[in-house]
Design a protein around this motif. Structure first.
Motif: not given
Lengths: 454, 155
Positions: B92-96, B130-134, B136-139, B144
């Motif tokens: 999730e640490r990037g632009t779409r 892209g970052k649309e379907r991780p 696992v959850l979590g930051s 990541w």
């Protein structure tokens, strides 16, 4: 939107004519103010929004008389308040009621006494043919002078639009800049678990009213952008698990894939004349920028590097394109001519720079920056000087400009725990002041601001 | 630095294994083998490994990734009728937009490696999420690391 018939006084039925008449009327009012220049110009109440230090202007907005007049003036008041440039005063302190203001001139001493610098009054009337007529007047309280005196007629269900148009007129009269209240936002509404988000295109007025979903959520959709000239949106969709750029017609609901590309197309944006869509196409691990002519449906490759070239955005005159590329090793901003020639690097700061978007005024380019575990939204001049960060957080991304180039909207995400993260839309003034959340029924991302509604 | 790097990957491998463990509780190579259809996604995930992981903003294949893909190419030779789609994903640490392109790069890195191992290119498609379907959850670093991945999906 197609049913709207909004007419300034004396105008014909077409919305375009109404707009012109409105402009003329406004110009005439301004001209009158100049001609009736008994008081020196310096005495005129006016917001200087170019100064760094700023006090919102205290403005008294009397509830409009008649019918749903009070609702209309509430929308006007809320618009002006959210801009951060105005401080609407509490109507409970007003010493003249709407009917008194309708019948006679304001008692300026009373309005001065409660600290008002500007005063707005108006009334809503149901006409014999069923239409709604709204009059409003604006005064400079200190000078005791009338500054605007306008009237709009429309179908009753357009009352919110009339309110936004009045707010735009007041904003313009007092700041000298075009307003942005009679506009809409298209964005991506998010729901469901973080690992399988449901994403739908949604559209609403800039204040969050008149919200509606445009797609049903069965297909993943991303990055919608308004056409500058038509009721169309370009966006990316995973129809049949084939991620491609599409165009959506707001009036008809029709969706159409743009172009016939061998690879994924993404990051679309219209050209300022609405005749082209510029986007990225990724094929065999390499993303380049392409422009698709909507009339001939022919595409032209504009960049050719082994890097990721994406997020293209035209300058308002259409002569240049700003985009992001990692050709130098990490994401940075670059500008090229609209034909792909003359590439120059724009950003040289610490961190990674992406999602550039050119201001409609042309004076600034907004971007997303990642540095040290934080995301920021900032602006930079097209010559590479004057870089400023407007807001910074765990994750802010994807700025979009209001049509007057004065306000930006973007989305902000919180870090995700087990319960998942949240995403919301925010606006901020280009000075970095006045950050406000925009109300949405669900989580929200990827906002795009419409042009002023024609 | 190197040690930390490896330990992250060990943790990732462990979590990834948990992630794909079937409900009967057996791990990779255990009794689970008996319950899955040979040549299926479950077979690939449990007995071969259906995913590889990437470094931050990287699309080159690690030693571990190449090992997994070597096993995948052998498995694909065992089941010549199987066609696959490689999903490229980003954290999730990037632009779409950038992450869409990065996911496409990763999917192609996997595809190119499999082809180099003798898998016919006609059997391999790619798609980027892209970052649309991780996964696992979590930051945090662990989440990541699990989300920067290329996943081989049986069509």
């Amino acid at each position: 939107m197609s049913t709207l018939t909004l007419n300034a006084v004396g105008a014909t039925a077409s919305a375009q004519a109404a707009r012109l008449t409105r402009r003329l009327a406004a110009a005439l009012v301004m001209l009158a103010a100049f001609l009736g220049l008994a008081a020196p110009a310096a005495a005129e109440v006016r917001i200087d929004i170019t100064r760094g230090v700023f006090e919102p202007l205290p403005i008294a907005i009397s509830p409009f008389a008649g019918g749903n007049g009070a609702q209309i003036s509430q929308v006007v008041s809320a618009d002006l308040e959210r801009s951060g440039l105005f401080r609407p005063l509490d109507p409970r302190g007003f010493l003249q009621n709407p009917e008194q203001l309708r019948a006679s001139e304001p008692r300026f001493a009373d309005w001065r006494g409660i600290g008002a610098q500007a005063l707005v009054a108006g009334s809503a009337t149901q006409l014999g043919d069923g239409r709604l007529k709204v009059d409003f007047r604006l005064w400079d309280v200190a000078a005791g002078q009338n500054m605007a005196n306008l009237s709009y007629t429309a179908t009753p269900d357009s009352w919110r639009r009339i309110a936004h148009i009045i707010a735009d007129a007041i904003y313009k009269r007092l700041t000298g800049e075009d307003g942005y209240f009679d506009t809409r936002i298209v964005y991506v509404a998010e729901s469901g678990p973080g690992t399988n988000r449901v994403k739908r295109l949604a559209i609403m007025d800039q204040d969050g009213a008149n919200h509606q979903f445009l797609t049903d959520g069965r297909t993943l959709v991303l990055t919608p952008r308004f056409s500058p000239t038509t009721q169309e949106i370009t966006y990316m969709s995973y129809v049949n698990k084939k991620p491609r750029v599409y165009v959506f017609n707001i009036d008809t609901g029709r969706q159409e894939m743009l172009g016939d590309f061998p690879g994924m197309t993404f990051a679309p944006r219209f050209s300022p004349d609405g005749n082209r869509v510029v986007m990225s196409m990724a094929d065999r691990g390499n993303a380049n920028v392409y422009a698709l002519d909507l009339r001939t449906r022919r595409s032209t490759q504009l960049s050719d590097s082994p890097a990721i070239d994406t997020a293209p955005s035209y300058s308002p005159d259409g002569s240049q394109i700003v985009f992001e590329s990692d050709r130098g090793g990490a994401q940075q901003l670059y500008i090229m001519n609209a034909d792909g020639s003359g590439v120059k690097r724009l950003s040289f700061g610490q961190g990674r720079y992406g999602t550039p978007v050119w201001s409609p005024r042309g004076d600034l380019i907004a971007f997303t920056r990642q540095q040290g575990g934080q995301f920021a939204v900032g602006v930079i001049r097209p010559d590479g000087t004057g870089e400023r960060i407007l807001t910074q957080a765990y994750h802010v991304e994807g700025p979009t400009w209001a049509p007057n180039g004065r306000v930006l909207m973007y989305f902000k995400e919180s870090p995700g725990g087990a319960g998942g993260r949240s995403a919301k839309l925010y606006t901020i003034d280009v000075t970095g002041r006045n950050e406000r959340m925009v109300p949405t029924p669900q989580d929200a991302s990827d906002p795009a601001w419409s042009p002023l509604i024609p | 630095m190197r040690i930390k790097y490896l330990s992250i990957f060990a943790a990732v491998a462990l979590l990834a294994a948990c992630d794909t463990t079937p409900k009967d509780g057996s791990g990779a190579g255990g009794a689970g083998q008996m319950s899955v259809r040979p040549g299926s996604q479950e077979d690939l995930a449990q007995n071969v490994g259906d995913r590889v992981f990437f470094g931050t903003d990287r699309s080159d294949l690690t030693t571990e990734a190449r090992g997994t893909l070597n096993r995948q190419s052998q498995w694909l030779k065992t089941y010549p009728q199987v066609t696959i789609t490689i999903e490229g994903h980003a954290d999730e640490r990037g632009t779409r937009e950038y992450n869409l392109a990065l996911g496409e790069r990763r999917a192609n890195a996997v595809k190119n490696y499999l082809i180099a191992q003798g898998v016919q290119s006609a059997r391999v498609k790619t798609i980027s999420y892209g970052k649309e379907r991780p996964a696992v959850l979590g930051s945090d670093d662990s989440a990541w690391a699990q989300n920067r991945r290329g996943v081989t999906m049986v069509d």
